[in-house]
Write a protein that holds these residues in place. Structure first.
Motif, PDB file in Angstrom:
ATOM      1  N   LYS A  13       0.844  -1.219   0.000  1.00 56.50           N
ATOM      2  CA  LYS A  13       0.000   0.000   0.000  1.00 56.50           C
ATOM      3  C   LYS A  13       0.867   1.252   0.000  1.00 56.50           C
ATOM      4  O   LYS A  13       0.575   2.236  -0.678  1.00 56.50           O
ATOM      5  N   THR A  14       1.954   1.204   0.773  1.00 55.44           N
ATOM      6  CA  THR A  14       2.858   2.371   0.821  1.00 55.44           C
ATOM      7  C   THR A  14       3.461   2.605  -0.562  1.00 55.44           C
ATOM      8  O   THR A  14       3.526   3.740  -1.047  1.00 55.44           O
ATOM      9  N   ALA A  15       3.863   1.508  -1.204  1.00 58.82           N
ATOM     10  CA  ALA A  15       4.488   1.627  -2.536  1.00 58.82           C
ATOM     11  C   ALA A  15       3.511   2.222  -3.543  1.00 58.82           C
ATOM     12  O   ALA A  15       3.896   2.998  -4.416  1.00 58.82           O
ATOM     13  N   LEU A  16       2.218   1.884  -3.372  1.00 56.18           N
ATOM     14  CA  LEU A  16       1.221   2.354  -4.347  1.00 56.18           C
ATOM     15  C   LEU A  16       0.833   3.823  -4.158  1.00 56.18           C
ATOM     16  O   LEU A  16       0.129   4.392  -4.990  1.00 56.18           O
ATOM     17  N   ARG A  17       1.300   4.429  -3.071  1.00 52.40           N
ATOM     18  CA  ARG A  17       0.959   5.843  -2.850  1.00 52.40           C
ATOM     19  C   ARG A  17       1.583   6.719  -3.943  1.00 52.40           C
ATOM     20  O   ARG A  17       1.050   7.740  -4.294  1.00 52.40           O
ATOM     21  N   ASN A  18       2.737   6.289  -4.439  1.00 46.86           N
ATOM     22  CA  ASN A  18       3.343   7.033  -5.552  1.00 46.86           C
ATOM     23  C   ASN A  18       3.955   6.011  -6.517  1.00 46.86           C
ATOM     24  O   ASN A  18       5.172   5.776  -6.518  1.00 46.86           O
ATOM     25  N   PRO A  19       3.072   5.371  -7.334  1.00 45.77           N
ATOM     26  CA  PRO A  19       3.535   4.238  -8.144  1.00 45.77           C
ATOM     27  C   PRO A  19       4.678   4.580  -9.100  1.00 45.77           C
ATOM     28  O   PRO A  19       5.568   3.773  -9.308  1.00 45.77           O
ATOM     29  N   LEU A  20       4.685   5.812  -9.613  1.00 48.41           N
ATOM     30  CA  LEU A  20       5.740   6.156 -10.578  1.00 48.41           C
ATOM     31  C   LEU A  20       7.121   6.172  -9.923  1.00 48.41           C
ATOM     32  O   LEU A  20       8.098   5.641 -10.450  1.00 48.41           O
ATOM     33  N   LYS A  21       7.155   6.779  -8.725  1.00 46.23           N
ATOM     34  CA  LYS A  21       8.450   6.845  -8.013  1.00 46.23           C
ATOM     35  C   LYS A  21       8.878   5.444  -7.565  1.00 46.23           C
ATOM     36  O   LYS A  21      10.062   5.102  -7.589  1.00 46.23           O
ATOM     37  N   THR A  22       7.882   4.634  -7.153  1.00 47.84           N
ATOM     38  CA  THR A  22       8.208   3.262  -6.745  1.00 47.84           C
ATOM     39  C   THR A  22       8.743   2.486  -7.944  1.00 47.84           C
ATOM     40  O   THR A  22       9.723   1.738  -7.834  1.00 47.84           O
ATOM     41  N   LEU A  23       8.123   2.698  -9.101  1.00 49.77           N
ATOM     42  CA  LEU A  23       8.565   2.002 -10.313  1.00 49.77           C
ATOM     43  C   LEU A  23      10.003   2.393 -10.665  1.00 49.77           C
ATOM     44  O   LEU A  23      10.828   1.557 -11.039  1.00 49.77           O
ATOM     45  N   LYS A  24      10.306   3.691 -10.470  1.00 57.34           N
ATOM     46  CA  LYS A  24      11.652   4.183 -10.798  1.00 57.34           C
ATOM     47  C   LYS A  24      12.707   3.475  -9.908  1.00 57.34           C
ATOM     48  O   LYS A  24      13.727   2.999 -10.400  1.00 57.34           O
ATOM     49  N   ILE A  25      12.373   3.367  -8.607  1.00 57.17           N
ATOM     50  CA  ILE A  25      13.334   2.702  -7.710  1.00 57.17           C
ATOM     51  C   ILE A  25      13.403   1.200  -8.027  1.00 57.17           C
ATOM     52  O   ILE A  25      14.487   0.601  -8.043  1.00 57.17           O
ATOM     53  N   SER A  26      12.237   0.612  -8.332  1.00 56.55           N
ATOM     54  CA  SER A  26      12.226  -0.831  -8.652  1.00 56.55           C
ATOM     55  C   SER A  26      13.093  -1.119  -9.870  1.00 56.55           C
ATOM     56  O   SER A  26      13.813  -2.120  -9.916  1.00 56.55           O
ATOM     57  N   THR A  27      13.052  -0.217 -10.834  1.00 55.10           N
ATOM     58  CA  THR A  27      13.876  -0.414 -12.037  1.00 55.10           C
ATOM     59  C   THR A  27      15.354  -0.378 -11.661  1.00 55.10           C
ATOM     60  O   THR A  27      16.162  -1.170 -12.165  1.00 55.10           O
ATOM     61  N   LYS A  28      15.696   0.503 -10.728  1.00 58.00           N
ATOM     62  CA  LYS A  28      17.100   0.586 -10.295  1.00 58.00           C
ATOM     63  C   LYS A  28      17.503  -0.703  -9.562  1.00 58.00           C
ATOM     64  O   LYS A  28      18.642  -1.168  -9.688  1.00 58.00           O
ATOM     65  N   ILE A  29      16.551  -1.256  -8.807  1.00 60.77           N
ATOM     66  CA  ILE A  29      16.858  -2.512  -8.091  1.00 60.77           C
ATOM     67  C   ILE A  29      17.122  -3.621  -9.119  1.00 60.77           C
ATOM     68  O   ILE A  29      18.083  -4.385  -8.999  1.00 60.77           O
ATOM     69  N   ILE A  30      16.279  -3.651 -10.154  1.00 65.30           N
ATOM     70  CA  ILE A  30      16.442  -4.707 -11.167  1.00 65.30           C
ATOM     71  C   ILE A  30      17.771  -4.521 -11.925  1.00 65.30           C
ATOM     72  O   ILE A  30      18.528  -5.479 -12.117  1.00 65.30           O
ATOM     73  N   THR A  31      18.094  -3.273 -12.273  1.00 61.38           N
ATOM     74  CA  THR A  31      19.376  -3.074 -13.004  1.00 61.38           C
ATOM     75  C   THR A  31      20.573  -3.428 -12.118  1.00 61.38           C
ATOM     76  O   THR A  31      21.570  -3.970 -12.602  1.00 61.38           O
ATOM     77  N   ALA A  32      20.440  -3.149 -10.819  1.00 61.43           N
ATOM     78  CA  ALA A  32      21.548  -3.505  -9.919  1.00 61.43           C
ATOM     79  C   ALA A  32      21.696  -5.023  -9.870  1.00 61.43           C
ATOM     80  O   ALA A  32      22.811  -5.553  -9.853  1.00 61.43           O
ATOM     81  N   ARG A  33      20.571  -5.721  -9.845  1.00 62.83           N
ATOM     82  CA  ARG A  33      20.601  -7.191  -9.814  1.00 62.83           C
ATOM     83  C   ARG A  33      21.241  -7.732 -11.091  1.00 62.83           C
ATOM     84  O   ARG A  33      22.117  -8.599 -11.049  1.00 62.83           O
ATOM     85  N   ILE A  34      20.829  -7.152 -12.221  1.00 60.89           N
ATOM     86  CA  ILE A  34      21.383  -7.620 -13.508  1.00 60.89           C
ATOM     87  C   ILE A  34      22.901  -7.369 -13.549  1.00 60.89           C
ATOM     88  O   ILE A  34      23.677  -8.219 -13.973  1.00 60.89           O
ATOM     89  N   ALA A  35      23.307  -6.203 -13.022  1.00 58.24           N
ATOM     90  CA  ALA A  35      24.750  -5.870 -13.036  1.00 58.24           C
ATOM     91  C   ALA A  35      25.562  -6.862 -12.212  1.00 58.24           C
ATOM     92  O   ALA A  35      26.773  -6.997 -12.413  1.00 58.24           O
ATOM     93  N   MET A  36      24.904  -7.529 -11.258  1.00 59.99           N
ATOM     94  CA  MET A  36      25.657  -8.466 -10.397  1.00 59.99           C
ATOM     95  C   MET A  36      25.743  -9.862 -11.003  1.00 59.99           C
ATOM     96  O   MET A  36      26.453 -10.714 -10.494  1.00 59.99           O
ATOM     97  N   LEU A  37      24.980 -10.100 -12.101  1.00 64.46           N
ATOM     98  CA  LEU A  37      24.951 -11.463 -12.673  1.00 64.46           C
ATOM     99  C   LEU A  37      26.261 -11.799 -13.385  1.00 64.46           C
ATOM    100  O   LEU A  37      26.941 -10.929 -13.897  1.00 64.46           O
TER     101      LEU A  37
END
Ligand SMILES: Cc1cc2nc3c(=O)[nH]c(=O)nc-3n(C[C@H](O)[C@H](O)[C@H](O)COP(=O)(O)OP(=O)(O)OC[C@H]3O[C@@H](n4cnc5c(N)ncnc54)[C@H](O)[C@@H]3O)c2cc1C
Length: 410
Positions: free
Chosen positions: A386-410
């Motif tokens: 619910k907290t994440a959905l309060r500002n979905p665009l900003k949450t999406l932006k951070i989630s994308t950074k999490i995914i790119t960080a994960r990919i960079a570690m592969l």
């Protein structure tokens, strides 16, 4: 040549080495503690480290470790948001350096009082192995050579550990991050006592943060902590710029008297093997510095205590239980790779991400104490969602950074 026998040889009388020596000496074992420098604590200027209390409160009570004080309150600032957090977890203020009330000095002194022999101005030159077991150690002490025959050896000689290289364990090291800091010790900061203020700013403190606190008796500390690979000027420059750009900090510093400054860096990494035969590494030598916040004192105390425990068990049962040290460390500190993943995410955050995270933390905390959420996040999935959905665009932006960080570690 002088020859000495002992149960345990501890290399380095910093935080980790003096805690191990104290615990082992208190339990009645013969301990030799060798320190490269002429005085305990001089490897660091007088400074105050702040470190989380998780897992070290019982140890500090048992060994009567000397902290300057502790605080539970912190105020977190991003570019335009802030959040006051009253946590159940304490931050310990740890005085470092060579003054008589520093952690290093009081702990090493307590170890000597408990029976440990301290050799200053002494360096290990060679670890003599028979297979995986160290049979003897060549120490150069005040110009003279001494042969020590220990049953166990602890490498506690910090971030540039010589014992790590001599033991061959450095071959199990994966690349980590170097965290550096510049700070000042001050009097008369305009701040309440025992409350830490933490500031995030992706350009002024790249890959890090700035903290300021009044520890006790009007004794204050302020420091910028950064990812060394992301800065191109001296840490002092980032410290000064951050203070200059922040109205609140300018006010806090107005009338303050700077007593001294300190700077330096520590390495965090992943050491996949921390023991070899009757040898183990602890603290910064074991690359246990937290790669996100640069906390190294807590893991140094914890690892030193766990190392001493496993050695005591080995000596008592005349067997080798050092594998338990590695297991217990993993249980208490968690997997180093996850922490390094968080560091990669942290490095990608900008000021609007920090604002969003601070705001989300504040919102979550209003519904449920953040300590409970951090402890068992899986039990609070709906709230987090619910907290994440309060500002979905900003949450999406951070989630994308999490995914790119994960990919960079592969
Ligand atoms: C500027 C700065 C700020 C920091 N701020 C914080 C903070 O706020 N909070 C936090 O938790 N952590 C902080 N840290 C990290 C923290 O200081 C370290 O993680 C901690 O000191 C590690 O303890 P240690 O005992 O493993 O190593 P050290 O404290 O480095 O002790 C190593 C000891 O070994 C000795 N030695 C070195 N080589 C040899 C040798 N060959 N033979 C014998 N002795 C040797 C050294 O002289 C020293 O006494 C900071 C570090 C720096 C540099």
């Amino acid at each position: 040549m002088l020859a000495l026998n002992c149960d345990v040889l501890v290399i380095g009388a910093g935080v980790a080495g003096s805690v191990s020596a104290l615990k082992l000496a208190k339990s009645g074992y013969t301990v030799i503690l060798v320190e490269k420098l002429k005085k305990v604590g001089v490897h660091s200027n007088t400074k105050v480290d702040i470190t989380e209390s998780i897992g070290i409160e019982d140890i500090s009570r048992e060994l009567k470790l000397g902290f300057l004080g502790k605080s539970q309150k912190s105020k977190w600032f991003a570019f335009s948001k802030s959040f006051l957090f009253d946590s159940r977890v304490h931050d310990f203020f740890v005085k470092r350096g060579s003054e008589k009330d520093s952690f290093d000095v009081t702990t090493a002194k307590a170890a000597v009082k408990a029976g440990a022999k301290l050799f200053l101005d002494s360096q290990v030159e060679k670890l003599e192995f028979n297979g995986d077991e160290i049979e003897s150690v060549l120490v150069k002490s005040r110009g003279k050579k001494i042969v020590v025959k220990p049953k166990f050896v602890i490498g506690a000689d910090g971030a540039n550990s010589h014992s790590l290289s001599l033991s061959g364990l450095h071959e199990f090291e994966e690349k980590g991050v170097e965290i550096s800091a510049f700070g000042v010790i001050t009097k008369n900061l305009k701040l309440p006592q025992k409350m830490t203020h933490v500031f995030f700013h992706s350009e002024l403190a790249p890959g890090g943060y700035f903290f300021i606190a009044n520890t006790h008796k009007n004794y204050g500390v302020a420091s910028v902590v950064v990812n060394k690979s992301r800065i191109d000027r001296h840490e002092k420059h980032y410290f000064e710029n951050l203070v200059k750009s922040n109205k609140l900090l300018l006010e806090v510093f107005s009338g303050a008297r700077i007593v001294n400054n300190f700077f330096g860096s520590s390495k965090s990494g992943v050491l996949t093997k921390k023991t070899r035969g009757n040898f183990l590494v602890v603290g910064d030598a074991a690359r246990l510095l937290d790669p996100v916040f640069g906390y190294g004192v807590r893991p140094a105390i914890l690892s030193a205590y766990l190392a001493a425990e496993s050695i005591e068990k080995s000596l008592k049962n005349k067997d080798n239980y050092l594998h338990e040290y590695e297991q217990n460390l993993l249980e208490k500190l968690g997997d180093a790779s996850s922490a390094h993943f968080l560091r990669k995410v942290f490095d990608r955050l900008d000021n609007s991400d920090f604002d969003h995270l601070i705001e989300s933390a504040q919102h979550t905390h209003k519904q449920k104490h953040l300590d409970a959420v951090f402890e068992k996040p899986h039990l609070h999935r709906t709230l987090l969602f619910k907290t994440a959905l309060r500002n979905p665009l900003k949450t999406l932006k951070i989630s994308t950074k999490i995914i790119t960080a994960r990919i960079a570690m592969l």
